[in-house]
Scaffold this active site. Sequence first.
Site, PDB file in Angstrom:
ATOM      1  N   ASP A   1       0.916  -1.221  -0.001  1.00 33.69           N
ATOM      2  CA  ASP A   1      -0.165  -0.064  -0.024  1.00 33.69           C
ATOM      3  C   ASP A   1       0.801   1.397  -0.097  1.00 33.69           C
ATOM      4  O   ASP A   1       2.008   0.973   0.071  1.00 33.69           O
ATOM      5  CB  ASP A   1      -0.971   0.170   1.376  1.00 33.69           C
ATOM      6  CG  ASP A   1      -0.038  -0.356   2.514  1.00 33.69           C
ATOM      7  OD1 ASP A   1       1.204   0.286   2.568  1.00 33.69           O
ATOM      8  OD2 ASP A   1      -0.743  -0.653   3.389  1.00 33.69           O
TER       9      ASP A   1
ATOM     10  N   ASP B   1       1.822   5.080   1.485  1.00 29.70           N
ATOM     11  CA  ASP B   1       1.713   6.148   2.690  1.00 29.70           C
ATOM     12  C   ASP B   1       1.964   7.467   2.351  1.00 29.70           C
ATOM     13  O   ASP B   1       2.966   7.409   1.601  1.00 29.70           O
ATOM     14  CB  ASP B   1       2.365   5.407   3.818  1.00 29.70           C
ATOM     15  CG  ASP B   1       1.927   4.113   4.296  1.00 29.70           C
ATOM     16  OD1 ASP B   1       0.916   3.729   4.748  1.00 29.70           O
ATOM     17  OD2 ASP B   1       2.974   3.186   4.163  1.00 29.70           O
TER      18      ASP B   1
ATOM     19  N   ASP C   1      10.336   4.661  12.399  1.00 29.45           N
ATOM     20  CA  ASP C   1      10.833   3.793  13.159  1.00 29.45           C
ATOM     21  C   ASP C   1      12.298   3.136  12.256  1.00 29.45           C
ATOM     22  O   ASP C   1      13.237   3.360  13.055  1.00 29.45           O
ATOM     23  CB  ASP C   1       9.788   2.391  13.111  1.00 29.45           C
ATOM     24  CG  ASP C   1       9.227   2.020  11.771  1.00 29.45           C
ATOM     25  OD1 ASP C   1       9.639   2.429  10.832  1.00 29.45           O
ATOM     26  OD2 ASP C   1       8.581   1.013  11.673  1.00 29.45           O
TER      27      ASP C   1
HETATM   28  P1  ATP Z   1       4.076  -2.140   4.958  1.00 34.08           P
HETATM   29  O1  ATP Z   1       4.705  -2.926   3.738  1.00 34.08           O
HETATM   30  O2  ATP Z   1       3.607  -3.251   6.026  1.00 34.08           O
HETATM   31  O3  ATP Z   1       3.058  -1.252   4.697  1.00 34.08           O
HETATM   32  P2  ATP Z   1       5.125   0.134   6.009  1.00 34.08           P
HETATM   33  O4  ATP Z   1       6.762   0.534   6.117  1.00 34.08           O
HETATM   34  O5  ATP Z   1       4.383   1.062   4.991  1.00 34.08           O
HETATM   35  O6  ATP Z   1       5.112  -1.397   5.613  1.00 34.08           O
HETATM   36  P3  ATP Z   1       3.236   1.020   7.781  1.00 34.08           P
HETATM   37  O7  ATP Z   1       2.767   0.080   9.088  1.00 34.08           O
HETATM   38  O8  ATP Z   1       2.314   1.272   6.440  1.00 34.08           O
HETATM   39  O9  ATP Z   1       4.415   0.150   7.288  1.00 34.08           O
HETATM   40  O10 ATP Z   1       3.592   2.344   8.295  1.00 34.08           O
HETATM   41  C1  ATP Z   1       4.045   3.235   7.447  1.00 34.08           C
HETATM   42  C2  ATP Z   1       5.150   4.064   7.834  1.00 34.08           C
HETATM   43  O11 ATP Z   1       4.837   4.891   9.093  1.00 34.08           O
HETATM   44  C3  ATP Z   1       6.166   3.261   8.267  1.00 34.08           C
HETATM   45  O12 ATP Z   1       7.083   3.060   7.172  1.00 34.08           O
HETATM   46  C4  ATP Z   1       7.160   4.168   9.104  1.00 34.08           C
HETATM   47  O13 ATP Z   1       7.684   5.207   8.559  1.00 34.08           O
HETATM   48  C5  ATP Z   1       5.992   4.843   9.904  1.00 34.08           C
HETATM   49  N1  ATP Z   1       5.458   3.975  11.030  1.00 34.08           N
HETATM   50  C6  ATP Z   1       4.711   2.951  11.200  1.00 34.08           C
HETATM   51  N2  ATP Z   1       4.548   2.335  12.317  1.00 34.08           N
HETATM   52  C7  ATP Z   1       5.577   2.998  13.187  1.00 34.08           C
HETATM   53  C8  ATP Z   1       6.006   2.908  14.523  1.00 34.08           C
HETATM   54  N3  ATP Z   1       5.579   2.200  15.302  1.00 34.08           N
HETATM   55  N4  ATP Z   1       7.003   3.637  14.854  1.00 34.08           N
HETATM   56  C9  ATP Z   1       7.591   4.630  14.134  1.00 34.08           C
HETATM   57  N5  ATP Z   1       7.132   4.660  12.828  1.00 34.08           N
HETATM   58  C10 ATP Z   1       6.068   4.261  12.505  1.00 34.08           C
HETATM   59 MG    MG Z   2       2.398   0.932   4.406  1.00 35.84          MG
END
Ligand code: ATP
Ligand code: MG
Length: 440
Positions: free
Chosen positions: A50, A52, A130
């Site tokens: 997805d 963001d 993170d």
């Molecule tokens: P995925 O492929 O699972 O979507 P993602 O890295 O995009 O991986 P998300 O949960 O969609 O993960 O979160 C989007 C972004 O928000 C992350 O890449 C990170 O930068 C930030 N983020 C999400 N959760 C946290 C957290 N618990 N602490 C700090 N930053 C976070």
């Molecule tokens: Mg994501």
Amino acid sequence: MIPRPEHTVSRKSISEAALRVLYRLLDAGYDAYLVGGGVRDLLLGRDPKDFDVATNARPEKVREIFRNCRLVGRRFLLAHIHFGNEIVEVATFRASHDQAGHGEEGVMDDGRILRDNVYGTLEQDAWRRDFTVNALYYNPRDFSVLDFGMGLADLRAGVLRLVGDPYSRYREDPVRMLRAVRFAAKLSFRIDPDTEAPIAQQHHLLREVPAARLFDEVLKLLMTGNGCQTFTLLRHHGLFAELFPQTESALVYEKEGFALAILRRALSNTDERVLASKPVTPSFLFAALLWEPVRQDVLQQLKVPIREALPLAADRVLQEQNTRVAIPRRYALQIREIWSMQGRLAQIKGKRQTHLIGHPRFRAAYDFLLLRAASGEDVEDLASYWTHLQAEKGLIEVPETLDPEAVVSEAAVESVATTQGNPRRRRYKLARHKPAPRGK
Ligand code: ATP
Ligand code: MG
């Protein structure tokens, strides 16, 4: 700043929906960047799950701009923009608490962040993310990628590194330990030693995280196509024991390898289904994850018939599990049914329980029985009895491994039925794996 010719993020690989969100925000006079998994995965040449978006527009403003927008989130407000099945998540730039100089409100004594609505600049936003590889921004104005730390270097080296001091980052939000393992498994990255070391000492912090949030995380860990690998890493880091303490003790106790076999098999089935874009249900996987504790509880209930012992065991195990990972009611009901049907499927003495085949949970319960049999539990005869019965009714194809003569033979079905129906023999079968002392 990495200009367009020097990276691989192209507009063509960004979803239509995400592009619309980015350009609408720019048109409204705000800054907007693609960030997180979308940028990371595109840079790795993978297909993002997805997209963001990060912006300097406040959530209320984002809602004014998009009709198809919902504000969500307990820890902080996020805007979800809906396009059919796709959701683009829009987060307003935030700062960490110390950077914003707002005192310590919203931070618990143990360092956990409860509320995190301190808005900030783009750069501050990068520092509160993170992992370094999750803090890369794609700028739709000039198509460049922004890296405030070592994101690109870590990406190239295949390293997961927390931004900032790992100990305090885990204290702020212990779920980051789970995210480290999830990304390591999904991307085949290694966790940097400084990011890895604190997990062994801090995994207990997960007990402070609301059990409902952990349910969502468990689905992402085990039901997105890398369940097997993630499970191995979770156990290696002592995190699985925090999420499923009853299962972990059962795994340690049960020596024949059956408990581990059923988990591995359930997880690899789930991985295969996810990769083939087939539907998966949390109830089946959770039924498998918690089966060994249930089975051991049943064995403790001497002299209680299995049909009565199963629901009691189910209640105890689910109640205990909910203190760590809260299973939503609708799934808990299905899990209970899958388990209690194991008792009903075993009661085939005398008359043939053909009516059970029409039960709404029969298919899941039968699949679960097959899983148990394939994992080495002594229910192969019972499983083939039900296979025969369904094949006889023309409900399933006769599996090649079964003798077609036997399938149509009434006598074959009856002979399985009579041996399976013998309670003494059943007790022996159940007792093959020695029971754990309760409370362990
Ligand atoms: P995925 O492929 O699972 O979507 P993602 O890295 O995009 O991986 P998300 O949960 O969609 O993960 O979160 C989007 C972004 O928000 C992350 O890449 C990170 O930068 C930030 N983020 C999400 N959760 C946290 C957290 N618990 N602490 C700090 N930053 C976070
Ligand atoms: Mg994501």
